[in-house]
Design an enzyme around this catalytic site. Structure first.
Site, mmCIF file in Angstrom:
data_model
loop_
_atom_site.group_PDB
_atom_site.id
_atom_site.type_symbol
_atom_site.label_atom_id
_atom_site.label_comp_id
_atom_site.label_asym_id
_atom_site.label_seq_id
_atom_site.Cartn_x
_atom_site.Cartn_y
_atom_site.Cartn_z
ATOM 1 N N CYS A 49 25.054 50.671 24.600
ATOM 2 C CA CYS A 49 26.297 51.015 25.295
ATOM 3 C C CYS A 49 26.771 49.760 26.038
ATOM 4 C CB CYS A 49 25.981 52.162 26.252
ATOM 5 S SG CYS A 49 27.232 52.542 27.475
ATOM 6 N N HIS A 50 28.053 49.695 26.343
ATOM 7 C CA HIS A 50 28.602 48.530 27.048
ATOM 8 C C HIS A 50 27.904 48.254 28.381
ATOM 9 C CE1 HIS A 50 31.823 46.924 24.657
ATOM 10 N NE2 HIS A 50 32.122 48.151 24.271
ATOM 11 N N THR A 51 27.418 49.309 29.018
ATOM 12 C CA THR A 51 26.763 49.130 30.320
ATOM 13 C C THR A 51 25.490 48.281 30.172
ATOM 14 O OG1 THR A 51 27.644 51.264 30.909
ATOM 15 C CG2 THR A 51 25.973 50.376 32.376
ATOM 16 N N HIS A 71 19.827 53.051 27.690
ATOM 17 C CA HIS A 71 19.988 54.312 28.431
ATOM 18 C C HIS A 71 20.575 55.442 27.603
ATOM 19 C CE1 HIS A 71 23.809 52.231 28.891
ATOM 20 N NE2 HIS A 71 24.355 53.407 29.099
ATOM 21 N N GLU A 72 20.847 55.195 26.321
ATOM 22 C CA GLU A 72 21.279 56.309 25.460
ATOM 23 C C GLU A 72 20.159 56.508 24.460
ATOM 24 O OE1 GLU A 72 26.131 55.831 25.189
ATOM 25 O OE2 GLU A 72 24.950 55.894 23.378
ATOM 26 N N CYS A 101 18.621 66.694 40.625
ATOM 27 C CA CYS A 101 17.379 67.108 41.281
ATOM 28 C C CYS A 101 17.355 68.617 41.502
ATOM 29 C CB CYS A 101 17.195 66.362 42.597
ATOM 30 S SG CYS A 101 18.255 66.952 43.946
ATOM 31 N N CYS A 104 19.709 68.943 46.115
ATOM 32 C CA CYS A 104 20.561 68.282 47.111
ATOM 33 C C CYS A 104 21.912 69.002 47.214
ATOM 34 C CB CYS A 104 20.751 66.810 46.743
ATOM 35 S SG CYS A 104 21.835 66.548 45.337
ATOM 36 N N CYS A 107 23.853 68.814 43.915
ATOM 37 C CA CYS A 107 23.316 69.664 42.850
ATOM 38 C C CYS A 107 23.590 71.142 43.159
ATOM 39 C CB CYS A 107 21.830 69.411 42.666
ATOM 40 S SG CYS A 107 21.497 67.821 41.870
ATOM 41 N N CYS A 115 24.412 63.782 42.081
ATOM 42 C CA CYS A 115 23.108 64.022 42.727
ATOM 43 C C CYS A 115 22.756 62.896 43.712
ATOM 44 C CB CYS A 115 22.019 64.142 41.665
ATOM 45 S SG CYS A 115 20.363 64.340 42.348
ATOM 46 N N ARG A 119 21.353 59.815 41.564
ATOM 47 C CA ARG A 119 22.607 59.201 41.123
ATOM 48 C C ARG A 119 22.316 57.794 40.589
ATOM 49 N NH1 ARG A 119 27.346 58.912 45.535
ATOM 50 N NH2 ARG A 119 26.695 61.079 45.716
ATOM 51 N N CYS A 179 25.189 59.256 27.202
ATOM 52 C CA CYS A 179 26.060 58.491 28.113
ATOM 53 C C CYS A 179 27.522 58.526 27.709
ATOM 54 C CB CYS A 179 25.565 57.057 28.241
ATOM 55 S SG CYS A 179 26.674 56.008 29.201
ATOM 56 N N ARG A 374 29.163 52.929 17.957
ATOM 57 C CA ARG A 374 27.777 53.142 18.337
ATOM 58 C C ARG A 374 26.859 52.675 17.209
ATOM 59 N NH1 ARG A 374 28.930 52.846 22.709
ATOM 60 N NH2 ARG A 374 28.472 54.192 24.486
HETATM 61 ZN ZN LIG Z 1 26.319 53.986 28.801
HETATM 62 ZN ZN LIG Z 2 20.492 66.416 43.417
#
Ligand SMILES: [Zn+2]
Ligand SMILES: [Zn+2]
Length: 381
Positions: A49-51, A71-72, A101, A104, A107, A115, A119, A179, A374
């Protein structure tokens, strides 16, 4: 003590980023057992992913290296740490860069997915439980990335960032719901909420923007106007329901004026996926007065300021922003997987490339050249 006896380290291949902007190197990495409220999973498929690129490039942020990006992904639970009751070895899962979680204020809120505990945190390279990394090479710790680090055959993730999904779902397809695709699709269906027959503008036709267009298509929008600087995106965008294309470079007047003329007053909904501040302002100003809603998805630069005349609000236009498509990962993503299983959401068309893990750097090349939407990275041959 039983946990310590049952769980031991694994030595597995992982793609390590030693330095900013340098090709990843596949190394034998020690993956420690999962600790309290953690899950160790085997990654079968991951995508880029670009991130990942943004933080690997590390321009204008705190560089944190060595690091395992990714992360994907889709995988299978291998073992669970103390306190994990919702997941068991063998469960099919998607790791997500932001968590839930379930305790919180966010959530517990019906509307928020931000979250407090889990987060996204791009500066953290360790696990929350003990402030340590689960990855090391000869005792030297390797940093995690957004709590997922999926460019490794095995990874350790907080249970709140793990989504249990239908085991029949093909992980090489649904992994992209971790993502970008959920972010764009959710921005449209959960936040913009276009009615059947409405007009929608999408700014930026990368993976997130195309997913936003797919959301508009699924919602029954009659006109979907894609805005992008690259004319070669037109053909591709049509597969995602885009009916008209506007290239701001083809016009002397601001793109919002072009869209207002095309639609006799403005679009019903717009979704901004570039993060460019001028595009954000255009995306807001191009919605119809009286009912138009603009949704911001793209992440702006640090110094960006949004400037528009307040009259645009008084004339009953709404501006919203959203994060991860407003999905609560653990509660909502399993249903999105079912949408794919029921053929209400198409994922195949996002997947333009496939590479074996040993050629992960090719996935970076495809994305840097703008060739891929992708690219699925196969961890096993
Ligand atoms: Zn991403
Ligand atoms: Zn939470």
């Amino acid at each position: 003590m039983d946990w310590l006896i049952m769980h031991s380290s694994l030595w597995v291949p992982a793609a390590v980023a030693w330095e900013a902007g340098k090709p990843l190197v596949i190394e034998e990495v020690e993956v420690a057992p999962p600790q309290k409220m953690e899950v160790r999973m085997k990654i079968l498929f991951t995508s880029l992913c670009h991130t990942d690129i943004f933080f690997w490039d590390a321009k204008g942020q705190n560089p944190l290296f060595p690091r395992i990006f990714g992360h994907e992904a889709g995988g299978i639970v291998e073992s669970v740490g103390e306190g994990v009751t919702e997941l068991a070895p063998g469960d099919h899962v998607l790791p997500v860069f932001t968590g839930e979680c379930k305790e919180c204020v966010h959530c517990k809120s019906e509307v928020s997915n931000m979250c407090e505990l889990l987060r996204i945190n791009t500066d953290r390279g360790v696990m929350i439980h003990d402030g340590k990394s689960r990855f090391s090479i000869n005792g030297k710790p390797i940093n995690h990335f957004v709590g997922t680090s999926t460019f490794s055959e095995y990874t350790v993730v907080h249970v709140g960032c793990v989504v249990k999904i239908n085991p029949l779902a093909p992980l090489d397809k649904v992994c992209i719901l971790s993502c970008g695709i959920s972010t764009g699709f959710g921005a449209t269906v959960n936040v913009a909420k276009p009615k059947k027959g409405s007009t929608v503008a999408v700014f930026g036709l990368g993976a997130v923007g195309l997913a936003a267009a797919e959301g508009a298509r699924v919602s029954g929008a009659s006109r979907i106007i894609g805005v992008d600087l690259h004319p070669d995106k037109i053909q591709l965008a049509k597969q995602f329901g885009v009916t008209e294309f506007v290239n701001p470079k083809d016009h002397t007047k601001p793109v919002q004026e072009v869209i207002i003329e095309m639609t006799q007053g403005g679009v019903d909904r717009s979704i901004e996926c570039t993060g460019q501040i001028d595009c954000m302002i255009s995306a807001f100003e191009c919605v119809h007065d009286g009912w138009g809603v603009a949704v911001l998805v793209g992440v702006p630069s640090k110094d960006a300021l949004f400037k528009t005349h307040p009259m645009n609000f008084l004339n009953e236009r709404t501006l919203k922003g959203t994060f991860f498509g407003n999905y609560k990962p653990r509660s909502d993503i399993p249903a999105l997987v079912e949408k794919y299983m029921n053929k209400e959401l198409e994922l195949e068309k996002f997947i333009t490339h496939q590479v074996p893990f040993s050629e992960i750097n090719k996935a970076f090349d495809y994305m840097l050249k703008g060739e891929s939407i992708r690219c699925i990275i196969h961890m096993e041959h």
